[in-house]
Write a protein that holds these residues in place. Structure first.
Motif, PDB file in Angstrom:
ATOM      1  N   LYS A 155       0.998  -1.182  -0.016  1.00  0.00           N
ATOM      2  CA  LYS A 155      -0.193  -0.133   0.009  1.00  0.00           C
ATOM      3  C   LYS A 155       0.807   1.312  -0.102  1.00  0.00           C
ATOM      4  CE  LYS A 155      -3.956  -2.181   0.548  1.00  0.00           C
ATOM      5  NZ  LYS A 155      -3.539  -3.515   0.499  1.00  0.00           N
ATOM      6  N   THR A 192      -3.079  -8.571  10.318  1.00  0.00           N
ATOM      7  CA  THR A 192      -3.052  -7.683  11.133  1.00  0.00           C
ATOM      8  C   THR A 192      -3.325  -8.389  12.578  1.00  0.00           C
ATOM      9  OG1 THR A 192      -4.383  -6.202   9.763  1.00  0.00           O
ATOM     10  CG2 THR A 192      -4.508  -5.680  12.044  1.00  0.00           C
ATOM     11  N   TRP A 201      -4.034   2.901  17.375  1.00  0.00           N
ATOM     12  CA  TRP A 201      -4.624   2.894  16.067  1.00  0.00           C
ATOM     13  C   TRP A 201      -6.235   3.582  16.189  1.00  0.00           C
ATOM     14  CZ3 TRP A 201      -4.598  -2.924  14.465  1.00  0.00           C
ATOM     15  CH2 TRP A 201      -3.151  -3.410  14.032  1.00  0.00           C
ATOM     16  N   ALA A 205     -12.132   2.820  12.938  1.00  0.00           N
ATOM     17  CA  ALA A 205     -11.969   2.392  11.569  1.00  0.00           C
ATOM     18  C   ALA A 205     -11.354   1.189  11.439  1.00  0.00           C
ATOM     19  CB  ALA A 205     -10.857   3.444  11.095  1.00  0.00           C
ATOM     20  N   PHE A 206     -10.609   0.689  12.087  1.00  0.00           N
ATOM     21  CA  PHE A 206     -10.125  -0.850  12.185  1.00  0.00           C
ATOM     22  C   PHE A 206     -11.259  -1.873  12.306  1.00  0.00           C
ATOM     23  CE2 PHE A 206      -8.807  -4.901  14.013  1.00  0.00           C
ATOM     24  CZ  PHE A 206      -8.061  -5.343  13.009  1.00  0.00           C
ATOM     25  N   LYS A 208     -14.291  -1.378  11.335  1.00  0.00           N
ATOM     26  CA  LYS A 208     -15.038  -1.329  10.277  1.00  0.00           C
ATOM     27  C   LYS A 208     -14.333  -2.242   9.253  1.00  0.00           C
ATOM     28  CE  LYS A 208     -16.898   1.820   6.808  1.00  0.00           C
ATOM     29  NZ  LYS A 208     -17.278   3.172   6.389  1.00  0.00           N
ATOM     30  N   ARG A 209     -12.855  -2.087   9.050  1.00  0.00           N
ATOM     31  CA  ARG A 209     -12.136  -2.638   8.271  1.00  0.00           C
ATOM     32  C   ARG A 209     -12.192  -4.147   8.384  1.00  0.00           C
ATOM     33  NH1 ARG A 209      -6.612  -3.713   6.985  1.00  0.00           N
ATOM     34  NH2 ARG A 209      -5.757  -2.933   9.136  1.00  0.00           N
ATOM     35  N   ALA A 210     -12.177  -4.676   9.452  1.00  0.00           N
ATOM     36  CA  ALA A 210     -12.236  -5.978  10.138  1.00  0.00           C
ATOM     37  C   ALA A 210     -13.147  -6.719   9.659  1.00  0.00           C
ATOM     38  CB  ALA A 210     -11.863  -6.075  11.365  1.00  0.00           C
ATOM     39  N   GLN A 211     -14.209  -5.926   9.407  1.00  0.00           N
ATOM     40  CA  GLN A 211     -15.595  -6.790   9.061  1.00  0.00           C
ATOM     41  C   GLN A 211     -15.514  -7.325   7.579  1.00  0.00           C
ATOM     42  OE1 GLN A 211     -18.381  -7.423  10.817  1.00  0.00           O
ATOM     43  NE2 GLN A 211     -16.939  -6.571  12.374  1.00  0.00           N
ATOM     44  N   THR A 212     -14.365  -6.846   6.874  1.00  0.00           N
ATOM     45  CA  THR A 212     -14.098  -7.384   5.671  1.00  0.00           C
ATOM     46  C   THR A 212     -13.434  -8.499   5.551  1.00  0.00           C
ATOM     47  OG1 THR A 212     -12.028  -6.189   4.915  1.00  0.00           O
ATOM     48  CG2 THR A 212     -14.181  -5.223   4.416  1.00  0.00           C
ATOM     49  N   GLN A 216     -13.433 -11.711  10.667  1.00  0.00           N
ATOM     50  CA  GLN A 216     -13.888 -10.535  11.116  1.00  0.00           C
ATOM     51  C   GLN A 216     -13.397 -10.024  12.560  1.00  0.00           C
ATOM     52  OE1 GLN A 216     -18.292 -11.156  11.316  1.00  0.00           O
ATOM     53  NE2 GLN A 216     -18.408 -11.725   9.210  1.00  0.00           N
ATOM     54  N   ALA A 250      -8.126 -11.943   5.314  1.00  0.00           N
ATOM     55  CA  ALA A 250      -8.122 -10.633   4.980  1.00  0.00           C
ATOM     56  C   ALA A 250      -8.167 -10.621   3.325  1.00  0.00           C
ATOM     57  CB  ALA A 250      -6.867  -9.564   5.330  1.00  0.00           C
TER      58      ALA A 250
END
Length: 252
Positions: A155, A192, A201, A205-206, A208-212, A216, A250
């Motif tokens: 990234k 992660t 952190w 925000a994390f 929310k991202r972890a739901q992907t 989870q 992930a």
């Protein structure tokens, strides 16, 4: 193969970055399984505290060492010292690493870039080169490099780190061929994990991202242990040059 259980009784294990986070959990696991463990980091006092606590908890010997992994000469001296002190090394875990923040890609300083490459690639290479050769001469051993999912899915915010860890992946494959068949070289590729660093952190925000993630959630530090123990053990006798991803499913 003599057993299906993990047994590291009297095995000599070296772990860089072993005083906290993922490295500390690895050291605890090896110690509980009977190994003689050496942990090294740039802060000797932290290693001394961790070693004393682990020895009291597990009853196994845990040795503390100071080591700037990014320093070529320190790696050279450390490899010689730890081999002598422990009477050999059966497993090297190159765990020390860091991914500093930066404001912009063009703003990355030479000092930061060199530091990231040194810690995440140059140092692990030097330790693997020296201890790997000694393992071959002694009849066998295992090297486990701790890479990162950033090596496979870089990234903009991880440019030097991703480059270093990608280099570590390539080094893993090359050294597996250089030191095989007696010494196996593999890498764990973590996603992660919720170590002490994650306290800083943006947790909303994390989350929310972890739901992907398929899992989870982020990983607990002890959840790296099974992969490391496997690659370090005789159960992985036909596994070398491999990259084992542990990222909770992930997405890319």
């Amino acid at each position: 193969m003599s057993t299906w259980a993990f047994d590291f009784t009297d095995k000599k294990i070296v772990i860089t970055g072993g005083s906290r986070g993922l490295g500390l959990e690895m050291a605890r696991a090896f110690s509980l399984l009977g190994a003689d463990v050496a942990i090294a980091s740039r802060k000797l006092a932290a290693c001394e505290d961790a070693a004393a606590a682990l020895t009291a908890e597990t009853g196994s010997t845990v040795r503390p060492y100071a080591l700037q992994v990014a320093d070529w000469d320190q790696c050279t001296d450390f490899a010689q010292t730890v081999w002598h002190d422990m009477g050999g090394v059966d497993v090297l875990v190159n765990n020390a690493g860091s991914s500093p923040l930066y404001d912009s890609i063009s703003g990355i300083s030479e000092e930061l870039y060199d530091k990231v490459i040194g810690l995440n690639l140059k140092g692990p290479f030097r330790l693997s080169a020296l201890l790997g050769e000694k393992m071959v001469e002694a009849g066998g051993g295992a090297i486990v490099n701790i890479s990162s999912i950033a090596s496979l899915h870089p990234k903009p915010e991880t440019v030097p780190y991703s480059a270093a860890k990608a280099g570590l992946n390539a080094t893993t494959t090359a050294l597996a061929h250089a030191y095989g068949p007696s010494v196996r070289v593999n890498a764990v590729v973590p996603g992660t994990f919720l170590t002490d660093v994650s306290r800083h952190w943006d947790h909303a925000a994390f989350a929310k991202r972890a739901q992907t993630f398929a899992a989870q959630r982020g990983g607990d530090p002890e959840e790296i242990v099974g992969a490391v123990l496997y690659l370090a053990s005789s159960l992985a006798s036909y596994t070398t040059g491999a990259l084992l991803t542990v990222d909770g499913g992930a997405p890319d």
